[in-house]
Design a protein around this motif. Structure first.
Motif, PDB file in Angstrom:
ATOM      1  N   GLN A   2       0.849  -1.184   0.000  1.00  0.00           N
ATOM      2  CA  GLN A   2       0.000   0.000   0.000  1.00  0.00           C
ATOM      3  C   GLN A   2       0.884   1.234   0.000  1.00  0.00           C
ATOM      4  N   GLN A   3       0.769   2.064  -1.057  1.00  0.00           N
ATOM      5  CA  GLN A   3       1.558   3.287  -1.116  1.00  0.00           C
ATOM      6  C   GLN A   3       0.999   4.316  -0.151  1.00  0.00           C
ATOM      7  N   ILE A   5       1.812   8.480   1.463  1.00  0.00           N
ATOM      8  CA  ILE A   5       2.534   9.726   1.245  1.00  0.00           C
ATOM      9  C   ILE A   5       2.782  10.365   2.596  1.00  0.00           C
ATOM     10  N   VAL A  11       7.277   9.459  -0.572  1.00  0.00           N
ATOM     11  CA  VAL A  11       6.434   8.282  -0.705  1.00  0.00           C
ATOM     12  C   VAL A  11       7.096   7.093  -0.026  1.00  0.00           C
ATOM     13  N   GLU A  13       5.949   2.720   1.379  1.00  0.00           N
ATOM     14  CA  GLU A  13       4.993   1.640   1.159  1.00  0.00           C
ATOM     15  C   GLU A  13       4.797   0.842   2.444  1.00  0.00           C
ATOM     16  N   CYS A  71       6.806  -0.452   7.199  1.00  0.00           N
ATOM     17  CA  CYS A  71       6.865   0.717   6.333  1.00  0.00           C
ATOM     18  C   CYS A  71       8.218   0.690   5.630  1.00  0.00           C
ATOM     19  N   ARG A 300       8.736   0.682  -8.698  1.00  0.00           N
ATOM     20  CA  ARG A 300       9.315   0.268  -7.412  1.00  0.00           C
ATOM     21  C   ARG A 300      10.546   1.102  -7.079  1.00  0.00           C
ATOM     22  N   ARG A 303       9.278   4.703  -6.058  1.00  0.00           N
ATOM     23  CA  ARG A 303       8.639   4.697  -4.738  1.00  0.00           C
ATOM     24  C   ARG A 303       9.659   4.434  -3.640  1.00  0.00           C
ATOM     25  N   ARG A 308       7.869  10.713  -6.697  1.00  0.00           N
ATOM     26  CA  ARG A 308       6.607  10.501  -7.389  1.00  0.00           C
ATOM     27  C   ARG A 308       6.813  10.589  -8.899  1.00  0.00           C
ATOM     28  N   ASP A 375       1.528   5.847 -10.770  1.00  0.00           N
ATOM     29  CA  ASP A 375       1.676   6.511  -9.466  1.00  0.00           C
ATOM     30  C   ASP A 375       0.649   7.622  -9.323  1.00  0.00           C
TER      31      ASP A 375
END
Length: 802
Positions: A2-3, A5, A11, A13, A71, A300, A303, A308, A375
């Motif tokens: 799950q991305q 911010i 960013v 994940e 995270c 990948r 992120r 972004r 994205d």
């Protein structure tokens, strides 16, 4: 994964921890990197090395009783949050460990939100946490979360209790946090102080050359760096061999090299700490599995570096505000600056939209071609434009929804402040099969899309022409105060067609048509229009003109402008500008194939090529104006419903797979909700029934059906009316559903209020218990005062259906 911010726009994940050597090593490495103080705050005693049994507890079992949430920034673990259920009850203890270098960036808050959501779906209704009194940052995370919080001070420790129910305060704070972070992450795209064009070329036919030329010719206020492996300059601007050679940090990199070279260029961009990337190259998911794999590999990387990306296959970005004035796109047209913010899933159609906007004189604030939307999405752009003072109208061309429930939440918040006009294509199976998004997106049921747009107040149009017809009116005219339309004309034929369209579009015609005839046309329009505009029984005016001689048009245009200015000045002097009315016009003259304007001081009157276009635009804007005047709905709160008791009752009756509650238990559940039930009195009669189902894209949908007969006995005279809404329902949603299916004489009755109450109580059920997967009430009976659920079925399952 799950991305997410972070607060500063970077960013990261989130993913569930796995009990394997790799994730154990990640946790050990994080514990070794953080300070002794961070470890002390996490475990509440001095820790030199995190034992394996503690790591096991932090990883958990995937959610039912314990969960570890990692995270990740690329391959590095920067934080972990976890909960552990206390005994077999409904409470879990929660804790966090965050890398020192990334603390106070919002990670703790985001971990808490996602942990709480998973815990709630597994039947945990509250969190406990023990936090040392000196651990001020973590105490702030809990106190600012929006969850209902109770705290007790126990010596040097604060014992916290969090109810995981989503209150209105929690929803509001979560949305505010998300918007703030998203806006920060998008600033490098819209407000870059420096742009690198990677693949800039001396060949005028090359995309990199076109892109560089457009940036330079748009009077961009920042610095541009052409990137070319061998040339010393491109278009008379000094070139650099790579972004690593540029002497300053680059805000935005535009990558216009073949797909096979993009990955290496991205590596350079990340090493150079470029803040944002737009990939204009194609040849990724639009070219098959190999391209899709390359696309995901690049995503990948980006992120993982906390950056972004827009694209791939994006045609670029425009920001035409005075402070930036940037055409970082392939658009050969640079529209005038204005108030229209545009996002398009299709690059080619997006360029066509810009060209049309320029042709009809509607100004543009910004434009984004989203490309493959790996994205940055339309939801991100909506949040950026929400508070952008230069963007007053938002226009979207959509082929699919990435996250329609998020889109619904955002647009529902924005639409009362700024109109949102949407063309939603790919409405049929054949069209969806041609959409480039079909391989990664589910087809959206049109009834659900329509429900989303209606509830959010979105202006839905079917064509790009309708889009600009509405935008032309919204850009310069006041919103109508009602549906009453007067017609001023010099041609009876045009008036007949206009009145037919007014009534067909749901507007009200103010009779009679004011027919000015063919003599002294300019004087007639000048004299009559102010009277019509002052008439309190008129909400909007349609002006039709057919020239009799070649000199008529100029005089009529001047007369209309003077008439409008006269009334406007009068209202301004009286301080009654809210009394101003929109005017739309149609000149039946050859050669006018596009909307154009009559300038009347600060007002501009759109002149449409056909009267139907003018009326349809007015109808769309009128419906939007009614939405803006309606008080926002509120989510219902029924004091007598104990949602914890409802949830506990359902969880006691769960099965692993979808199963239906036995009739006596379903009856008991409805009783807990306060829904009135009754045995069937007329087994063959079915007038009202409802269905609640969980859609894979939109989540829970509720549909209310009604049979209406027209006085005969034949089956053919029966008509089914149906209305669908996305849940949860506000009181406004429930009222609109009831108004859509009941006869007018029923709406003031107690049964109508009872039906509204029933709909909202079912909505409370769905919000309180994610285990409810399906509800069918095959028959609803209405008495003079109440609505009764007669035949009902409730499906539940252990794994949440959302």
């Amino acid at each position: 994964m799950q991305q997410i911010i972070l607060r500063d726009g970077r960013v990261a994940e989130l993913r569930v921890a796995k009990d394997d050597a790799h994730d154990r090593a990640l946790i050990r490495d994080l514990a070794a990197r953080v300070s002794a103080e961070s470890l002390y705050f996490r475990f509440m005693h001095v820790v030199k090395e995190v034992r394996e049994d503690l790591i096991t507890a932090m990883i958990g079992d995937g959610g039912p009783n314990a969960l570890g949430l990692l995270c990740m920034a690329g391959d590095e673990l920067i934080a972990i949050g976890n909960y552990v259920r206390l005994g077999s009850g409904e409470t879990a203890e929660v804790a966090f460990l965050v890398d020192d270098k990334i603390q106070q960036k919002g990670i703790g808050t985001l971990l808490l939100e996602y942990l709480a959501e998973t815990a709630w779906n597994h039947g945990i209704v509250r969190f406990e946490a023990y936090v040392l009194r000196d651990n001020t940052p973590m105490l702030s995370v809990f106190r600012a979360s929006g969850y209902e919080l109770v705290s007790k001070i126990e010596s040097d420790t604060v014992h916290l209790y969090l109810s995981l129910s989503h209150t209105e305060k929690f929803r509001r704070l979560r949305e505010m946090r998300e918007k703030r972070a998203t806006v920060a992450s998008l600033k490098p795209f819209f407000e870059p102080s420096s742009i690198a064009v990677v693949g800039a070329s001396k060949d005028p036919t090359h995309l990199g050359h076109i892109l560089l030329k457009n940036i330079l010719q748009s009077d961009y206020t920042g610095t541009v760096y052409p990137i070319h492996q061998t040339a010393s300059s491109v278009s008379a601007v000094r070139a650099y061999k790579s972004v690593l050679s540029v002497p300053e940090t680059i805000d935005l990199a535009m990558i216009a090299v073949p797909a096979a070279q993009v990955s290496a260029v991205v590596d350079d961009c990340l090493s150079a700490e470029v803040r944002a990337i737009i990939i204009v190259a194609s040849g990724f998911s639009d070219r098959g599995p190999e391209g899709a794999a390359l696309e995901q590999e690049i995503a990948r990387k980006i992120r993982g570096a906390g950056r972004r990306m827009i694209g791939p296959s994006s045609l670029g970005v425009l920001n035409l505000t005075e402070a930036i004035h940037m055409n970082a796109s392939f658009s050969p047209i640079l529209p005038v600056g204005g108030s229209l913010a545009i996002a398009s899933h299709s690059g080619a159609l997006g360029i066509a939209v810009l060209e049309y906007a320029n042709r009809i004189g509607v100004g543009v604030s910004s434009f984004v071609s989203l490309g493959n939307r790996v994205d940055v999405s339309g939801n991100d752009l909506l949040q950026y434009w929400e508070d952008d003072p230069d963007s007053k109208i938002i226009v979207l061309y959509l082929e699919s929804f990435g996250n329609p429930r998020k889109f619904w939440r955002i647009t529902r918040r924005i639409a009362r402040k700024k109109p949102i006009i949407v063309v939603k294509s790919a409405r049929t199976a054949s069209a969806f099969s041609l959409s480039k998004t079909r391989q990664s997106t589910l087809a959206a049921p049109d009834a659900a899309v329509d429900a989303l747009f209606r509830q959010a107040g979105i202006i839905r149009v079917n064509t790009l022409l309708e889009l600009f017809d509405a935008a032309a009116l919204l850009s310069y005219a006041p919103l109508p105060r009602g549906r009453r339309v007067a017609v001023v004309t010099n041609t009876a034929g045009g008036a007949v067609l206009t009145v037919d369209t007014i009534l067909r579009e749901g507007l009200e015609f103010v009779s009679p048509v004011i027919n000015l005839g063919f003599e002294a046309l300019a004087e007639s329009y000048r004299e009559v229009l102010p009277q019509v505009l002052r008439d309190p029984s008129v909400d909007a005016v349609m002006v039709i003109f057919t020239p009799v001689s070649a000199t008529d048009q100029e005089g009529v245009i001047k007369a209309i402008a003077e008439a409008v200015q006269e009334v406007r000045q009068e209202y301004e002097q009286l301080g009654q500008t809210n009394e101003l009315k929109p005017i739309v016009a149609n000149f039946l003259t050859p050669g006018n194939d596009f909307v154009h304007y009559i300038c009347a001081g600060s007002m501009r009157i759109p002149v449409y090529p056909f009267p139907e276009h003018a009326v349809r635009a007015l109808a769309k804007v009128t419906i939007y104006a009614e939405f803006c005047r309606t008080e926002p709905g509120v989510l219902p709160v029924f004091e007598a419903i104990d949602t914890d008791q409802v949830r506990a009752f359902i969880r006691r009756n769960l099965r692993e797979e979808l199963s239906f509650l036995p009739p006596e238990q379903a009856l008991q559940l409805l009783s807990l909700l306060g829904i009135v039930t009754a045995p069937a009195k007329q087994p063959d009669a079915r007038t009202l029934w409802l269905e609640i189902k969980v859609d894979a894209l939109f989540g829970p949908l509720i549909t209310l059906h009604a049979f209406h007969d027209f006085g005969a006995t034949s089956d053919e005279v029966w008509q089914i009316k149906s209305v669908t809404r996305i849940m949860p329902l506000t009181d406004l949603d429930a009222r609109e559903m009831v108004e859509a299916v009941l006869n007018p004489w029923q709406l003031q009755s107690g049964s109508a209020r009872g039906l509204m109450s029933m709909l909202m109580r079912f909505s409370v059920l769905i919000e309180a218990a994610p285990e409810v997967a399906q509800v069918t009430c095959r028959r609803i009976e209405l008495s003079e005062e109440k609505a009764f659920a007669v035949e009902f079925e409730i499906g539940v399952q252990a794994v949440p259906a959302r």
